[in-house]
Design a protein around this motif. Structure first.
Motif, PDB file in Angstrom:
ATOM      1  N   LEU A  33     -34.643  40.473  29.986  1.00 41.95           N
ATOM      2  CA  LEU A  33     -35.247  40.087  28.711  1.00 41.95           C
ATOM      3  C   LEU A  33     -35.795  41.308  27.988  1.00 41.95           C
ATOM      4  O   LEU A  33     -35.595  41.480  26.777  1.00 41.95           O
ATOM      5  CB  LEU A  33     -36.359  39.064  28.944  1.00 41.95           C
ATOM      6  CG  LEU A  33     -37.097  38.596  27.701  1.00 41.95           C
ATOM      7  CD1 LEU A  33     -36.170  37.782  26.817  1.00 41.95           C
ATOM      8  CD2 LEU A  33     -38.308  37.778  28.095  1.00 41.95           C
ATOM      9  N   LEU A  34     -36.474  42.196  28.715  1.00 39.63           N
ATOM     10  CA  LEU A  34     -37.003  43.409  28.101  1.00 39.63           C
ATOM     11  C   LEU A  34     -35.898  44.345  27.639  1.00 39.63           C
ATOM     12  O   LEU A  34     -35.990  44.947  26.564  1.00 39.63           O
ATOM     13  CB  LEU A  34     -37.934  44.125  29.080  1.00 39.63           C
ATOM     14  CG  LEU A  34     -39.240  43.412  29.373  1.00 39.63           C
ATOM     15  CD1 LEU A  34     -40.020  44.142  30.461  1.00 39.63           C
ATOM     16  CD2 LEU A  34     -40.070  43.283  28.114  1.00 39.63           C
ATOM     17  N   VAL A  35     -34.848  44.485  28.427  1.00 35.49           N
ATOM     18  CA  VAL A  35     -33.722  45.346  28.036  1.00 35.49           C
ATOM     19  C   VAL A  35     -33.064  44.801  26.774  1.00 35.49           C
ATOM     20  O   VAL A  35     -32.803  45.545  25.822  1.00 35.49           O
ATOM     21  CB  VAL A  35     -32.700  45.458  29.191  1.00 35.49           C
ATOM     22  CG1 VAL A  35     -31.402  46.080  28.721  1.00 35.49           C
ATOM     23  CG2 VAL A  35     -33.279  46.277  30.329  1.00 35.49           C
ATOM     24  N   GLY A  36     -32.809  43.511  26.748  1.00 30.94           N
ATOM     25  CA  GLY A  36     -32.177  42.909  25.575  1.00 30.94           C
ATOM     26  C   GLY A  36     -33.037  43.010  24.333  1.00 30.94           C
ATOM     27  O   GLY A  36     -32.550  43.319  23.240  1.00 30.94           O
ATOM     28  N   THR A  37     -34.333  42.779  24.485  1.00 30.45           N
ATOM     29  CA  THR A  37     -35.249  42.890  23.351  1.00 30.45           C
ATOM     30  C   THR A  37     -35.305  44.318  22.832  1.00 30.45           C
ATOM     31  O   THR A  37     -35.308  44.550  21.619  1.00 30.45           O
ATOM     32  CB  THR A  37     -36.658  42.418  23.767  1.00 30.45           C
ATOM     33  OG1 THR A  37     -36.561  41.087  24.266  1.00 30.45           O
ATOM     34  CG2 THR A  37     -37.613  42.460  22.598  1.00 30.45           C
ATOM     35  N   SER A  38     -35.310  45.273  23.738  1.00 32.98           N
ATOM     36  CA  SER A  38     -35.340  46.683  23.326  1.00 32.98           C
ATOM     37  C   SER A  38     -34.067  47.076  22.602  1.00 32.98           C
ATOM     38  O   SER A  38     -34.113  47.771  21.580  1.00 32.98           O
ATOM     39  CB  SER A  38     -35.525  47.579  24.541  1.00 32.98           C
ATOM     40  OG  SER A  38     -36.723  47.293  25.190  1.00 32.98           O
ATOM     41  N   LEU A  39     -32.927  46.637  23.138  1.00 30.29           N
ATOM     42  CA  LEU A  39     -31.652  46.993  22.502  1.00 30.29           C
ATOM     43  C   LEU A  39     -31.485  46.343  21.139  1.00 30.29           C
ATOM     44  O   LEU A  39     -30.895  46.943  20.236  1.00 30.29           O
ATOM     45  CB  LEU A  39     -30.482  46.604  23.414  1.00 30.29           C
ATOM     46  CG  LEU A  39     -30.324  47.452  24.670  1.00 30.29           C
ATOM     47  CD1 LEU A  39     -29.198  46.887  25.543  1.00 30.29           C
ATOM     48  CD2 LEU A  39     -30.037  48.908  24.315  1.00 30.29           C
ATOM     49  N   LEU A  40     -31.986  45.141  20.977  1.00 30.40           N
ATOM     50  CA  LEU A  40     -31.893  44.480  19.680  1.00 30.40           C
ATOM     51  C   LEU A  40     -32.986  44.943  18.709  1.00 30.40           C
ATOM     52  O   LEU A  40     -32.784  44.948  17.501  1.00 30.40           O
ATOM     53  CB  LEU A  40     -31.983  42.968  19.853  1.00 30.40           C
ATOM     54  CG  LEU A  40     -30.794  42.325  20.548  1.00 30.40           C
ATOM     55  CD1 LEU A  40     -31.063  40.842  20.766  1.00 30.40           C
ATOM     56  CD2 LEU A  40     -29.529  42.521  19.751  1.00 30.40           C
ATOM     57  N   GLY A  41     -34.124  45.336  19.230  1.00 36.41           N
ATOM     58  CA  GLY A  41     -35.232  45.744  18.368  1.00 36.41           C
ATOM     59  C   GLY A  41     -35.180  47.189  17.926  1.00 36.41           C
ATOM     60  O   GLY A  41     -35.705  47.539  16.862  1.00 36.41           O
ATOM     61  N   ALA A  42     -34.550  48.050  18.704  1.00 34.54           N
ATOM     62  CA  ALA A  42     -34.513  49.481  18.358  1.00 34.54           C
ATOM     63  C   ALA A  42     -33.856  49.752  17.007  1.00 34.54           C
ATOM     64  O   ALA A  42     -34.385  50.540  16.220  1.00 34.54           O
ATOM     65  CB  ALA A  42     -33.828  50.264  19.472  1.00 34.54           C
ATOM     66  N   PRO A  43     -32.724  49.129  16.675  1.00 32.53           N
ATOM     67  CA  PRO A  43     -32.142  49.390  15.349  1.00 32.53           C
ATOM     68  C   PRO A  43     -32.999  48.860  14.203  1.00 32.53           C
ATOM     69  O   PRO A  43     -32.926  49.363  13.090  1.00 32.53           O
ATOM     70  CB  PRO A  43     -30.799  48.655  15.379  1.00 32.53           C
ATOM     71  CG  PRO A  43     -30.492  48.450  16.805  1.00 32.53           C
ATOM     72  CD  PRO A  43     -31.808  48.352  17.510  1.00 32.53           C
ATOM     73  N   PRO A  46     -36.833  51.232  12.385  1.00 31.73           N
ATOM     74  CA  PRO A  46     -37.061  51.990  11.146  1.00 31.73           C
ATOM     75  C   PRO A  46     -37.345  51.103   9.939  1.00 31.73           C
ATOM     76  O   PRO A  46     -38.166  51.446   9.086  1.00 31.73           O
ATOM     77  CB  PRO A  46     -35.751  52.764  10.954  1.00 31.73           C
ATOM     78  CG  PRO A  46     -35.168  52.862  12.313  1.00 31.73           C
ATOM     79  CD  PRO A  46     -35.575  51.599  13.016  1.00 31.73           C
ATOM     80  N   GLY A  47     -36.710  49.959   9.864  1.00 27.68           N
ATOM     81  CA  GLY A  47     -36.961  49.053   8.746  1.00 27.68           C
ATOM     82  C   GLY A  47     -38.344  48.435   8.816  1.00 27.68           C
ATOM     83  O   GLY A  47     -38.981  48.193   7.801  1.00 27.68           O
ATOM     84  N   VAL A  48     -38.826  48.196  10.000  1.00 26.35           N
ATOM     85  CA  VAL A  48     -40.152  47.616  10.173  1.00 26.35           C
ATOM     86  C   VAL A  48     -41.235  48.644   9.867  1.00 26.35           C
ATOM     87  O   VAL A  48     -42.251  48.317   9.243  1.00 26.35           O
ATOM     88  CB  VAL A  48     -40.317  47.066  11.617  1.00 26.35           C
ATOM     89  CG1 VAL A  48     -41.744  46.638  11.896  1.00 26.35           C
ATOM     90  CG2 VAL A  48     -39.358  45.930  11.861  1.00 26.35           C
ATOM     91  N   LEU A  49     -41.002  49.863  10.259  1.00 29.41           N
ATOM     92  CA  LEU A  49     -41.987  50.920  10.024  1.00 29.41           C
ATOM     93  C   LEU A  49     -41.978  51.430   8.586  1.00 29.41           C
ATOM     94  O   LEU A  49     -42.929  52.060   8.146  1.00 29.41           O
ATOM     95  CB  LEU A  49     -41.767  52.089  10.987  1.00 29.41           C
ATOM     96  CG  LEU A  49     -41.975  51.773  12.456  1.00 29.41           C
ATOM     97  CD1 LEU A  49     -41.649  52.995  13.323  1.00 29.41           C
ATOM     98  CD2 LEU A  49     -43.389  51.320  12.729  1.00 29.41           C
ATOM     99  N   GLY A  50     -40.908  51.192   7.860  1.00 21.02           N
ATOM    100  CA  GLY A  50     -40.822  51.588   6.456  1.00 21.02           C
ATOM    101  C   GLY A  50     -40.461  53.030   6.240  1.00 21.02           C
ATOM    102  O   GLY A  50     -40.713  53.592   5.186  1.00 21.02           O
TER     103      GLY A  50
END
Length: 51
Positions: A33-43, A46-50
């Motif tokens: 679950l953590l690996v999948g969340t990291s792989l999907l969240g990493a791209p 940048p959009g979240v941080l602005g």
């Protein structure tokens, strides 16, 4: 049927490395679950941080 594992339900040889990574313990599910969340969240980071 599951005890004898007929050829129809047998795991193909190419899937055995993945089968070894997932033993069925709760910690394996949490790790995947953590690996999948990291792989999907990493791209999306940048959009979240602005930046």
């Amino acid at each position: 049927m599951a005890v004898t594992r007929p050829r129809l339900l047998a795991v193909p040889g190419r899937a055995m490395p993945l089968r070894r990574l997932q033993s069925g313990h709760v910690g394996d599910y949490v790790a995947w679950l953590l690996v999948g969340t990291s792989l999907l969240g990493a791209p999306a980071l940048p959009g979240v941080l602005g930046n």
